[in-house]
Design an enzyme around this catalytic site. Structure first.
Site, PDB file in Angstrom:
ATOM      1  N   GLU A  63       0.826  -1.224   0.000  1.00  0.00           N
ATOM      2  CA  GLU A  63       0.000   0.000   0.000  1.00  0.00           C
ATOM      3  C   GLU A  63       0.858   1.272   0.000  1.00  0.00           C
ATOM      4  O   GLU A  63       0.545   2.258  -0.668  1.00  0.00           O
ATOM      5  CB  GLU A  63      -0.921  -0.006   1.229  1.00  0.00           C
ATOM      6  CG  GLU A  63      -1.798   1.207   1.378  1.00  0.00           C
ATOM      7  CD  GLU A  63      -2.782   1.390   0.226  1.00  0.00           C
ATOM      8  OE1 GLU A  63      -3.679   0.555   0.086  1.00  0.00           O
ATOM      9  OE2 GLU A  63      -2.641   2.368  -0.527  1.00  0.00           O
ATOM     10  N   VAL A 107       2.768   3.474  -3.315  1.00  0.00           N
ATOM     11  CA  VAL A 107       2.180   4.515  -4.174  1.00  0.00           C
ATOM     12  C   VAL A 107       1.356   5.462  -3.302  1.00  0.00           C
ATOM     13  O   VAL A 107       0.522   5.024  -2.508  1.00  0.00           O
ATOM     14  CB  VAL A 107       1.255   3.905  -5.251  1.00  0.00           C
ATOM     15  CG1 VAL A 107       0.714   5.002  -6.160  1.00  0.00           C
ATOM     16  CG2 VAL A 107       1.976   2.849  -6.066  1.00  0.00           C
ATOM     17  N   LYS A 163       5.178   4.330 -10.072  1.00  0.00           N
ATOM     18  CA  LYS A 163       3.903   4.363  -9.338  1.00  0.00           C
ATOM     19  C   LYS A 163       2.713   4.158 -10.275  1.00  0.00           C
ATOM     20  O   LYS A 163       1.796   3.399  -9.952  1.00  0.00           O
ATOM     21  CB  LYS A 163       3.782   5.683  -8.578  1.00  0.00           C
ATOM     22  CG  LYS A 163       4.764   5.756  -7.401  1.00  0.00           C
ATOM     23  CD  LYS A 163       4.834   7.164  -6.819  1.00  0.00           C
ATOM     24  CE  LYS A 163       5.731   7.232  -5.598  1.00  0.00           C
ATOM     25  NZ  LYS A 163       6.008   8.627  -5.198  1.00  0.00           N
TER      26      LYS A 163
HETATM   27  N1  HSE Z   1      10.444  11.087  -3.696  1.00  0.00           N
HETATM   28  C1  HSE Z   1       9.065  10.685  -3.525  1.00  0.00           C
HETATM   29  C2  HSE Z   1       8.162  11.919  -3.626  1.00  0.00           C
HETATM   30  C3  HSE Z   1       8.903  10.017  -2.192  1.00  0.00           C
HETATM   31  O1  HSE Z   1       8.683  13.036  -3.629  1.00  0.00           O
HETATM   32  O2  HSE Z   1       6.957  11.772  -3.741  1.00  0.00           O
HETATM   33  C4  HSE Z   1       7.635   9.230  -2.042  1.00  0.00           C
HETATM   34  O3  HSE Z   1       7.567   8.153  -2.935  1.00  0.00           O
END
Ligand code: HSE
Length: 414
Positions: free
Chosen positions: A124, A127, A200
């Site tokens: 979970e 993403v 994602k």
């Molecule tokens: N580097 C990612 C972001 C972290 O800034 O959303 C979370 O996956």
């Protein structure tokens, strides 16, 4: 009682330990039994902390301990997380992970091992950080044909684009600020080049279709070419620019992409600003639903991990059907997908508009004072048709040794 081990005591792993301790009563009630933390695997020691006596440095300790039934992977990356997760599942342990790179690269295999072993592989937190999005897809929206998933799935880039939009900052300045605030990685490439969003949206698309998605099949463009000038036009148009990860699913035809998109104020994702994430899911019966919240950060992400730990504890002896099979989903070539386009063109509209409309058809024109260029919003065109028209327009400029098209941003504006 069920016993767990955390692999990787970084930001997320320490958040998981903290919530296990602080919300113990709620977790016990939901899981139907106490969830006890037995080990924390890390290269470092953490003397003086509540987990100091739980630290182990060898994965084998966890792998070979039959009392550990849930392994939490919060190390990130693929090595050694992939071999450790695989071995944990093979040893008949449930695995919960926040690692999108692992799920996107090896999810198919790890889901299959979990199924074979009668345990669970839950992700979970991989993403949307703390936003419930994986579980809605395999529970609440199970009876829907998913037609679209479009998300602002990366907090770092959303923060940068929001700063450029609201405060007129340059990309470089906004990135520096994001790094100073600890949002962006020191090497921010995975965020700003769209690779994080790509993994994602690949995971969400696989969840929605039940088929394996090769994230490398998804056209991916980051935000490094978006400028403060683009946002000046956006302001005049009453629009903004957001980094979208999107899948549009019509029967066997699936279009998926990661790219900056110009959207109007009436778009459901327009209000998703700063480090927040927002995900729109459209079902064929349900219509559009929206999921919004903290897409990154210690406790929000750890909260999603905890929910998976609880589901694993509730299903100690069985595999919960979720995820996807090894049947590969075919993603249509990007050149066949259709969009509107925001295009910045050198020269004045008075000189060039006739040529532009001959090529692109009817367009909306935007001009800003003091610039040696103008911009247009085209109608909906396939990528292939747009590229062809853009190349023709550029030819005239090239003959004169000039750049013609200075910018192109896909647009979803009514
Ligand atoms: N580097 C990612 C972001 C972290 O800034 O959303 C979370 O996956």
């Amino acid at each position: 009682m069920i016993q767990a081990a955390i692999m990787g005591y970084g930001t997320i792993g320490s958040g998981v330990a903290e919530i296990l301790e602080q919300n113990q009563a709620e977790i016990t009630r939901a899981a139907g039994q106490n969830v006890a933390l037995k080990y924390v695997l890390d290269l470092r020691d953490f003397p003086g902390t509540p987990i100091a006596d739980k630290i182990v440095h060898e994965f084998k300790v966890i792998e070979e301990d039959p009392d550990v039934q849930i392994v939490v992977e919060t190390m990130g990356g693929l090595n050694p997380s992939y071999p450790f997760v695989k071995a944990s599942l093979e040893a008949g342990k449930h695995v919960v992970t926040s690692n999108k790179a692992l799920v996107a690269a090896h999810g198919t295999e790890l889901l299959a091992i979990a199924k074979k072993k009668g345990v669970n592989f839950f992700f979970e937190a991989s993403v949307g950080g703390g936003i419930p999005i994986i579980r809605p897809l395999y529970r609440c929206l199970k009876g829907e044909k998913i037609e679209e998933i479009t998300g602002i799935l990366n907090g770092t880039t959303n923060y940068i684009l929001t700063k450029m939009d609201k405060e007129g900052e340059t990309f470089e300045h906004a990135l520096k600020e994001a790094q100073e605030l600890g949002y962006a990685e020191r090497n921010p490439e995975a965020d700003v080049e769209g690779q994080d969003t790509c993994r994602k949206i690949a995971i969400l698309t696989a969840m929605a279709t039940g088929k394996e998605v090769n994230y490398e099949d998804i056209y991916t463009e980051g935000i490094t070419k978006i400028t403060d000038v683009d946002f000046k036009y956006a302001e005049k148009l009453g629009t903004s620019v957001k980094l979208f990860g999107s899948s549009r699913i019509q029967g066997d035809e699936v279009h998926a992409f990661v790219a900056p998109v110009m959207i109007g104020r009436d778009h459901p994702l327009y209000m998703v600003s700063d480090v927040f994430n927002g995900i729109l899911v459209k079902g064929n019966m349900l219509g559009t639903t929206m999921y919004y919240g903290s897409g990154a950060g210690k406790l929000p992400t750890a909260s999603a991990v905890i929910a998976d730990i609880i589901e694993a504890a509730q299903n100690e002896k069985q595999n919960v059907p979720m995820g996807w099979t090894d049947e590969r989903l075919e993603i249509a070539e990007m050149e066949t997908s259709a969009h509107r386009y925001f295009v910045r063109i050198a020269g004045t509209a008075a000189e060039k508009l006739a040529e532009v409309t001959t090529l692109f058809g009817e367009v909306t024109v935007v001009e800003l004072d003091g610039l040696d260029e103008f911009a247009v919003l085209t109608g909906k065109l396939t990528e292939a048709a747009f590229q062809d028209m853009a190349a023709k327009l550029d030819q005239g400029y090239q003959a004169a040794g000039e750049d013609g098209i200075r910018q192109m941003i896909r647009a979803e504006v009514e």
